[in-house]
Design a protein around this motif. Sequence first.
Motif, short mmCIF file in Angstrom:
data_model
loop_
_atom_site.label_atom_id
_atom_site.label_comp_id
_atom_site.label_asym_id
_atom_site.label_seq_id
_atom_site.Cartn_x
_atom_site.Cartn_y
_atom_site.Cartn_z
N ILE A 1 1.00 -1.12 -0.05
CA ILE A 1 0.07 -0.05 0.04
C ILE A 1 0.83 1.33 0.03
CG2 ILE A 1 -1.90 -1.10 1.16
CD1 ILE A 1 -1.00 0.57 3.59
N LEU A 2 2.19 1.00 -0.08
CA LEU A 2 2.81 2.38 0.05
C LEU A 2 3.31 2.69 -1.47
CD1 LEU A 2 5.52 1.34 3.00
CD2 LEU A 2 3.03 2.42 3.10
N PRO A 3 3.24 4.14 -1.69
CA PRO A 3 3.46 4.51 -2.95
C PRO A 3 5.17 4.62 -2.98
CG PRO A 3 1.89 6.08 -1.99
CD PRO A 3 2.20 5.03 -0.92
N GLY A 4 5.70 4.61 -3.97
CA GLY A 4 7.16 4.40 -4.27
C GLY A 4 7.84 5.33 -3.39
N PRO A 5 7.68 6.67 -3.48
CA PRO A 5 8.38 7.58 -2.62
C PRO A 5 8.49 7.19 -1.28
CG PRO A 5 6.89 8.87 -3.97
CD PRO A 5 6.75 7.25 -4.38
N LEU A 6 7.11 7.13 -0.53
CA LEU A 6 7.09 6.72 0.66
C LEU A 6 7.71 5.40 1.24
CD1 LEU A 6 5.87 7.28 3.42
CD2 LEU A 6 3.80 6.22 2.73
N ALA A 7 7.66 4.52 0.13
CA ALA A 7 8.26 3.16 0.50
C ALA A 7 9.97 3.32 0.57
CB ALA A 7 8.04 2.10 -0.67
N ARG A 8 10.44 4.23 -0.11
CA ARG A 8 11.87 4.42 0.13
C ARG A 8 12.39 5.25 1.20
NH1 ARG A 8 14.26 6.89 -5.53
NH2 ARG A 8 14.49 4.75 -6.03
N TYR A 9 11.39 6.10 1.75
CA TYR A 9 11.74 6.39 3.27
C TYR A 9 11.52 5.43 4.28
CZ TYR A 9 12.11 11.37 1.96
OH TYR A 9 12.40 12.73 1.42
N VAL A 10 10.41 4.55 4.10
CA VAL A 10 10.17 3.67 5.00
C VAL A 10 11.12 2.46 5.10
CG1 VAL A 10 8.75 1.31 5.57
CG2 VAL A 10 7.87 3.86 5.26
N GLY A 11 12.03 2.20 3.84
CA GLY A 11 12.85 1.29 3.69
C GLY A 11 12.40 -0.10 3.24
N GLY A 12 11.12 -0.12 2.69
CA GLY A 12 10.56 -1.36 2.22
C GLY A 12 9.20 -1.18 2.37
N ASP A 13 8.32 -2.08 2.53
CA ASP A 13 6.79 -2.47 2.50
C ASP A 13 6.36 -2.06 4.09
OD1 ASP A 13 7.15 -4.53 3.93
OD2 ASP A 13 6.18 -5.89 2.16
N LEU A 14 5.05 -2.15 4.20
CA LEU A 14 4.40 -1.91 5.58
C LEU A 14 5.04 -2.76 6.89
CD1 LEU A 14 2.26 0.03 6.27
CD2 LEU A 14 0.63 -1.80 6.16
#
Lengths: 221, 194
Positions: free
Chosen positions: A97-110
Amino acid sequence: MIRHHLSDALLMGYSAGQLPEAFNLVVASHISMCDECRARLESFDAVGGALLESSLDDVVETEQAVGGDSLAATMARIRAGGDQLRKAQPAPRRQGILPGPLARYVGGDLDAVRWRPVGGGVRQAILPTDRSASARLLYIPAGAGVPDHGHQGTELTLVLQGAFSDSTDRFGPGDIEIATEVDEHSPVAEAGVDCICLAATDAPLRFNTLLPRMLQPLLRI
Amino acid sequence: MAGGMTILTGGTGNAENVETGEWVAEMLRVARDSDEEAFAKLFGHFAPRVKAFLIKSGTDGALAEECMQDVMATVWQKAHLFDPARASVATWVFTIARNRRIDILRRARRPEPEDLPWGPEPEPDQADALALQQESKKLGQALKDLPDNQRELIEQAYFGDMSHGEIAKVTGLPLGTIKSRIRLALEKLRQSMT
């Protein structure tokens, strides 16, 4: 179906490169989910292009003049290859559910999110951005509410999963709420699916009840 | 070179030819044939403009020259990503210059959105490309036609250092023609994106 979109001011600010990092992250995440705002962004980029095109119109000085050896120097850079040039980073990819730019900040998925409880079953995870504004993921269990709060600045909330409602409207996946300092709202997650949001604010939230207010410095919100 | 862009490369071959979409033919020659002569023409037009943009943004002359060369080298290297149905050449160069300016002036990091699931088509749709190029031209004229104080505010939003709140005041202005041109550009883009 996305019903709540980015404002012209946010799109122009993002196009011009003038927003705080946390806002840039919310805008880039929404655009990854919303073709309409992507097209609007590209028309704001076109304003930037038109300004670039006319950037010599009112210039009388010669400071911007490009030297005769400038082209040769640029060709030399090109032939020297990527060394001096920034390495091209591939565009970010969506992770669950994480859009690409956000996934990059999180360092992966949920699963990679490091949640911290903030009371009432609500959890949050602060994301690493510069201090001009802050960004965090919010996890609101279905049916639960976030403590009543007002704002000193602007707060952007992008729904990634589930939905919430407050006194203004209902916000579902992809919707963005833009709350200003005059808004006081008590978002409540809908029954059914737990609600996950990306929120950014350019000023500390102020909670209207004493306990959350005392916790605010500790929670960095 | 492929004949797919004959509308855009036709006419006198003069890059200033408005009918063809400015600089599109040169960009495609750089992308497809690594054509240095076409790049030299692009450089002659855009290098001073990129440098002026960087100087107006607060970069001093020597650094602006250095960054301009970097931007123009990126134009060469990423030419294959240019899509004339999505942007004018000036718009595309602007996005590269903006990103470089963010780096050099240590402005806030600016994460990029995901790419659309499809990239630029090998043979861009001529009608889409032509329509988009013409809309961009009209948008430029609408900006020039704005009252000086309004145009200066928009320039400050893009070149200067404006907060989100200040930009909200700019976009809240009754900008008449430019707003309707942005909406038209949006319609064209939506058509080309669906």
